[in-house]
Design a protein around this motif. Structure first.
Motif, mmCIF file in Angstrom:
data_model
loop_
_atom_site.group_PDB
_atom_site.id
_atom_site.type_symbol
_atom_site.label_atom_id
_atom_site.label_comp_id
_atom_site.label_asym_id
_atom_site.label_seq_id
_atom_site.Cartn_x
_atom_site.Cartn_y
_atom_site.Cartn_z
ATOM 1 N N LEU A 1 0.861 -1.185 0.000
ATOM 2 C CA LEU A 1 0.000 0.000 0.000
ATOM 3 C C LEU A 1 0.895 1.231 0.000
ATOM 4 N N HIS A 2 0.637 2.147 -0.915
ATOM 5 C CA HIS A 2 1.425 3.385 -0.948
ATOM 6 C C HIS A 2 0.992 4.336 0.179
ATOM 7 N N GLY A 3 1.957 5.107 0.652
ATOM 8 C CA GLY A 3 1.631 6.243 1.522
ATOM 9 C C GLY A 3 1.358 5.923 2.975
ATOM 10 N N HIS A 4 1.349 4.642 3.349
ATOM 11 C CA HIS A 4 1.016 4.262 4.725
ATOM 12 C C HIS A 4 1.799 3.017 5.122
ATOM 13 N N ARG A 5 2.259 3.003 6.366
ATOM 14 C CA ARG A 5 2.710 1.734 6.920
ATOM 15 C C ARG A 5 1.478 1.032 7.473
ATOM 16 N N VAL A 6 1.467 -0.284 7.416
ATOM 17 C CA VAL A 6 0.352 -1.008 8.028
ATOM 18 C C VAL A 6 0.877 -1.813 9.209
ATOM 19 N N LEU A 7 0.037 -1.943 10.216
ATOM 20 C CA LEU A 7 0.349 -2.772 11.373
ATOM 21 C C LEU A 7 -0.267 -4.148 11.141
ATOM 22 N N VAL A 8 0.555 -5.196 11.261
ATOM 23 C CA VAL A 8 0.018 -6.546 11.075
ATOM 24 C C VAL A 8 -0.792 -6.928 12.313
ATOM 25 N N LEU A 9 -2.055 -7.302 12.104
ATOM 26 C CA LEU A 9 -2.903 -7.757 13.215
ATOM 27 C C LEU A 9 -2.812 -9.267 13.371
ATOM 28 N N SER A 10 -2.925 -9.975 12.240
ATOM 29 C CA SER A 10 -2.866 -11.434 12.325
ATOM 30 C C SER A 10 -2.482 -12.015 10.977
ATOM 31 N N ARG A 11 -1.971 -13.229 11.032
ATOM 32 C CA ARG A 11 -1.724 -14.002 9.817
ATOM 33 C C ARG A 11 -2.344 -15.377 10.022
ATOM 34 N N ASN A 12 -3.194 -15.776 9.110
ATOM 35 C CA ASN A 12 -3.897 -17.059 9.202
ATOM 36 C C ASN A 12 -4.605 -17.214 10.543
ATOM 37 N N GLY A 13 -5.160 -16.122 11.027
ATOM 38 C CA GLY A 13 -5.932 -16.167 12.265
ATOM 39 C C GLY A 13 -5.105 -16.103 13.531
ATOM 40 N N HIS A 14 -3.772 -16.108 13.395
ATOM 41 C CA HIS A 14 -2.912 -16.041 14.574
ATOM 42 C C HIS A 14 -2.402 -14.615 14.755
ATOM 43 N N SER A 15 -2.616 -14.070 15.924
ATOM 44 C CA SER A 15 -2.150 -12.720 16.196
ATOM 45 C C SER A 15 -0.633 -12.689 16.223
ATOM 46 N N VAL A 16 -0.077 -11.501 16.009
ATOM 47 C CA VAL A 16 1.366 -11.325 16.143
ATOM 48 C C VAL A 16 1.709 -11.399 17.625
ATOM 49 N N THR A 17 2.632 -12.290 17.979
ATOM 50 C CA THR A 17 2.995 -12.428 19.390
ATOM 51 C C THR A 17 4.369 -11.841 19.689
ATOM 52 N N GLY A 18 5.115 -11.470 18.650
ATOM 53 C CA GLY A 18 6.424 -10.868 18.858
ATOM 54 C C GLY A 18 6.335 -9.356 18.822
ATOM 55 N N SER A 19 7.395 -8.731 18.313
ATOM 56 C CA SER A 19 7.412 -7.280 18.184
ATOM 57 C C SER A 19 6.277 -6.832 17.275
ATOM 58 N N PRO A 20 5.702 -5.652 17.549
ATOM 59 C CA PRO A 20 4.761 -5.113 16.564
ATOM 60 C C PRO A 20 5.432 -5.061 15.194
ATOM 61 N N LEU A 21 4.683 -5.399 14.164
ATOM 62 C CA LEU A 21 5.217 -5.437 12.801
ATOM 63 C C LEU A 21 4.560 -4.342 11.984
ATOM 64 N N TRP A 22 5.354 -3.335 11.653
ATOM 65 C CA TRP A 22 4.876 -2.269 10.773
ATOM 66 C C TRP A 22 5.512 -2.491 9.408
ATOM 67 N N LEU A 23 4.712 -2.793 8.430
ATOM 68 C CA LEU A 23 5.252 -3.156 7.123
ATOM 69 C C LEU A 23 4.669 -2.264 6.034
ATOM 70 N N ASP A 24 5.415 -2.136 4.952
ATOM 71 C CA ASP A 24 4.806 -1.542 3.759
ATOM 72 C C ASP A 24 4.622 -2.579 2.664
ATOM 73 N N THR A 25 5.231 -3.750 2.858
ATOM 74 C CA THR A 25 5.070 -4.832 1.889
ATOM 75 C C THR A 25 4.983 -6.131 2.672
ATOM 76 N N PHE A 26 3.876 -6.840 2.540
ATOM 77 C CA PHE A 26 3.760 -8.110 3.261
ATOM 78 C C PHE A 26 3.434 -9.216 2.269
ATOM 79 N N ASP A 27 4.144 -10.326 2.464
ATOM 80 C CA ASP A 27 4.127 -11.422 1.501
ATOM 81 C C ASP A 27 2.949 -12.348 1.784
ATOM 82 N N VAL A 28 1.940 -12.292 0.937
ATOM 83 C CA VAL A 28 0.771 -13.152 1.142
ATOM 84 C C VAL A 28 0.964 -14.400 0.294
ATOM 85 N N ARG A 29 1.343 -15.475 0.960
ATOM 86 C CA ARG A 29 1.628 -16.711 0.237
ATOM 87 C C ARG A 29 0.329 -17.468 -0.051
#
Ligand SMILES: [Cu+2]
Length: 679
Positions: free
Chosen positions: A601-629
């Motif tokens: 997404l241009h112009g914004h960092r996004v905060l990852v809330l969850s991947r495959n229904g699992h919440s992020v349990t480590g450091s908050p992840l602020w990404l501009d590119t996330f790999d959706v496999r």
């Protein structure tokens, strides 16, 4: 079982089902009752297995099975039941006797047609999944049903001179086909997606579909008394904030032949005659001013600041925020270097070809007043002319560094597909991802770091007394750091880049790499320590958008293609996501396909809330590119605080080129440009 594996299994079962039904029909027609009976049994079991695999896949989410539950399975079950009832007893009886009479009996239309019909129905389901994808709609379902029915009638007619009710059945099939085609080809696409904010739909009205005209949003906004702004007004300041310097750069795009470190020559599109383009550096708070010129790139060129949340008018998207700069033209970009970290820039006009050919470079912003300490290497990794290069080198970069020296390696993936990095010979931390520092990142060793296309990782460590080797994709040594002779253990901050330099001592560190292919992949969602975030998955979201990524037949840029689709559409027919300034927005990105999609997404960092229904349990992840496999579901969120018109797209740029991009528009922001092009 992972969703990806279930998808593959379901595909396998679906192909087996279709093949077994068709095989049973063909062998029956060929007067081979025993083979037909065996294939009939396989088909029956496969059909039941298909029901199981679809129901199992449903556990991953409705997106993965929508067309299967509503169309594919009902059709398969109905056709299989008919074939079993009509043909089953006859085939089994004939297989037991296996005399001449029973061989003739199984080639009767009452046996062959239902068996082949079940095969056609199963095949229609495969076509539905692969050519149409998500979501199935009544039109395509009707059309496919008509095609399957037509095939049944055609088979029957070919086998028998008298087909009861043939005319009526043919007419009904034709009507279904016409109705289905009408549904499919008469466009009814809304041009905007309103997320979960119904009041916005009334406020915005339709934004126009075919023309994709963003000024229409301005029209309706002003009609209801709102203010409108053209994106061309959303520009960076002319002067830096107090205390900031002005960093001026000039980049001229031109075609040339570049020479890699091995002497290999590669035709390229370059900034200032080099690939990568000149590295841009600044300190936080500086004003970055870049004058872009185009010498001879005939398709035009722009500059997009990947991961950098510049004002929308500086974002470099042709047709949306500016016109592409033609040969002989120029454009000046200005923005404040507000974000610290590792970023990159690239052209956004015919970007798939342009970036691949070399129109990219790095942007690194240092915290204010920090002198560079130790070894700090910015390492854009790219496939240029079929060769993997790090920076401008197609051979390992060998550097000496005194043990104890702080080292930072800034990895940037400028390719279309992910790369796997390993660092051998030293413990290290993954200090930052996509320019943002992680919270309390732990010490790593013997892991693989998978870096999404467009993404960045900053690795940080202290130079050990032995060599350290950075390797790409478990086969290409990228950087070899070798301990400087002389003063082991003594900190040598700043000394290494000047006194070390590149040496030809390629063998010195070759032992540190070893085998890395079996090193497990680091799960970023569980790395580092949690920290408070401004919003979480329990927040109340003003907008909720879901993007289901798939492949399918669709129009993209006016031509029909086997496109990379979002919710069944391809650019520019994917509804624009509309937000209001201040909105908290949730994006759910689902990958139903077989390709990996690095979402950007241009112009914004996004905060990852969850991947495959699992919440992020480590450091908050602020990404501009996330790999959706394949098979993955990502939930991310952002606050809409950067008004403008933005691209939201797959950063595998060849996927973007085949339709996988859309716009995110703030209410009231208009563009004077044609709006339908995106680069
Ligand atoms: Cu993609």
């Amino acid at each position: 079982m992972t969703t990806d594996l279930l998808m593959a299994l379901d595909l396998l079962v679906s192909v087996l089902t279709a093949a077994a039904w068709v095989g049973a029909g063909v062998t029956a027609a060929a007067r081979r009752p025993r083979t037909a009976a065996a294939l009939f049994a396989v088909a029956l079991v496969a059909s039941l297995a298909r029901v199981w695999s679809v129901l199992a896949l449903a556990g991953a989410g409705w997106w993965f099975v929508q067309e299967k539950i509503t169309f594919v399975l009902p059709l398969l079950v109905a056709a299989s039941a008919a074939a079993t009832a009509l043909a089953g007893p006859r085939v089994l009886r004939a297989a037991r006797r296996a005399d001449a009479a029973s061989r003739d009996a199984v080639r009767a239309p009452v046996v062959v047609v239902p068996l082949l019909g079940a095969g056609y129905a199963a095949a229609a389901g495969i076509v539905q999944t692969f050519l149409i994808g998500y979501p199935a709609d009544p039109g395509t379902a009707l059309l496919l049903l008509a095609v399957a029915a037509g095939a049944v009638l055609g088979t029957w007619r070919a086998m028998s001179t008298h087909v009861p009710g043939l005319r009526t059945a043919t007419a009904a099939t034709a009507v279904a086909a016409v109705l289905g085609a009408a549904f499919v080809f008469l466009p009814s696409t809304p041009a905007t997606a309103e997320g979960s904010a119904p009041e916005a739909a009334a406020a915005m009205g339709e934004m126009g579909s075919a023309s994709h005209d963003h000024s229409a949003s301005g029209g309706s906004a002003s009609a209801m008394g709102g203010t409108t702004r053209p994106v061309t007004d959303l520009r960076g300041p002319a002067a830096p904030p107090p205390g900031g310097a002005v960093r001026r750069f000039e980049l001229t795009a031109r075609t040339t032949t570049v020479t890699l470190s091995s002497g290999r020559k590669v035709p390229a599109w370059t900034f200032n005659g080099q690939v990568p383009g000149p590295p841009l550096t600044a300190e936080q708070g500086d004003l970055v001013e870049v004058r872009l010129r185009n010498a001879d790139i005939t398709s035009g060129v722009t500059l997009h600041w990947h991961g950098y949340d510049v004002p929308s008018g500086e974002d470099g998207v042709p047709g949306l925020t500016q016109e592409a700069v033609p040969p002989g033209g120029e454009f000046v970009y200005r923005f404040v270097a507000a974000q610290v970290g590792t970023y990159w820039y690239h052209t956004h006009e015919v970007s798939d070809l342009g970036v691949r050919m070399g129109l990219y470079g790095t942007l690194v912003v240092a915290p204010k007043g920090t002198a560079a300490a130790g070894v700090d290497l910015t390492l854009p990794v790219h496939t240029l002319g079929g060769v993997l290069v790090t920076g401008d080198r197609d051979q390992p970069l060998v550097r000496q560094a005194a043990p104890g020296t702080p080292v930072r390696l800034r990895l940037i993936n400028t390719d279309n597909t992910p790369h796997r990095f390993t660092l051998a010979g030293t413990p290290y931390t993954l200090a930052a991802v996509d320019g943002t520092d992680l919270n309390a990142p732990g010490t790593l060793g013997r892991v693989g770091l998978r870096l999404a296309a467009g993404g960045r990782y900053d690795l940080s460590f202290t130079m050990p007394s032995g060599p350290a080797v950075l390797r790409i994709d478990d086969r290409t040594d990228s950087v070899r750091l070798v301990p400087a002779s002389g003063s082991p253990g003594e900190p040598a901050a700043g000394a290494a880049p000047t006194t070390g330099g590149e040496t030809a001592d390629a063998g010195a560190a070759s032992t540190a790499g070893g085998e890395t292919a079996d090193w497990p992949e680091l799960d970023l969602t569980r790395y580092g320590a949690p920290a408070p975030t401004p919003y979480t998955s329990r927040s109340r979201f003003d907008r909720d958008f879901t993007l289901v990524l798939d492949r399918g037949l669709a129009l993209t840029n006016g031509r029909p293609a086997y496109a990379h689709t979002v919710n069944g559409h391809a650019f520019p027919n994917i509804p624009t996501e509309v937000v209001r300034e201040g909105d908290l927005v949730r994006l759910t990105v689902v990958n139903r396909g077989r390709d990996t999609h690095p979402w950007h997404l241009h112009g914004h960092r996004v905060l990852v809330l969850s991947r495959n229904g699992h919440s992020v349990t480590g450091s908050p992840l602020w990404l501009d590119t996330f790999d959706v496999r394949p098979g993955e579901v990502w939930e991310v969120a952002f606050r809409a605080t950067n008004p403008g018109l933005w691209m939201n797209h797959c950063h595998n740029l060849s996927h973007a080129d085949l339709g996988m991009m859309l716009h995110l528009a703030y209410e009231g922001v208009t563009t004077p440009f044609h709006g339908a092009h995106s680069g």
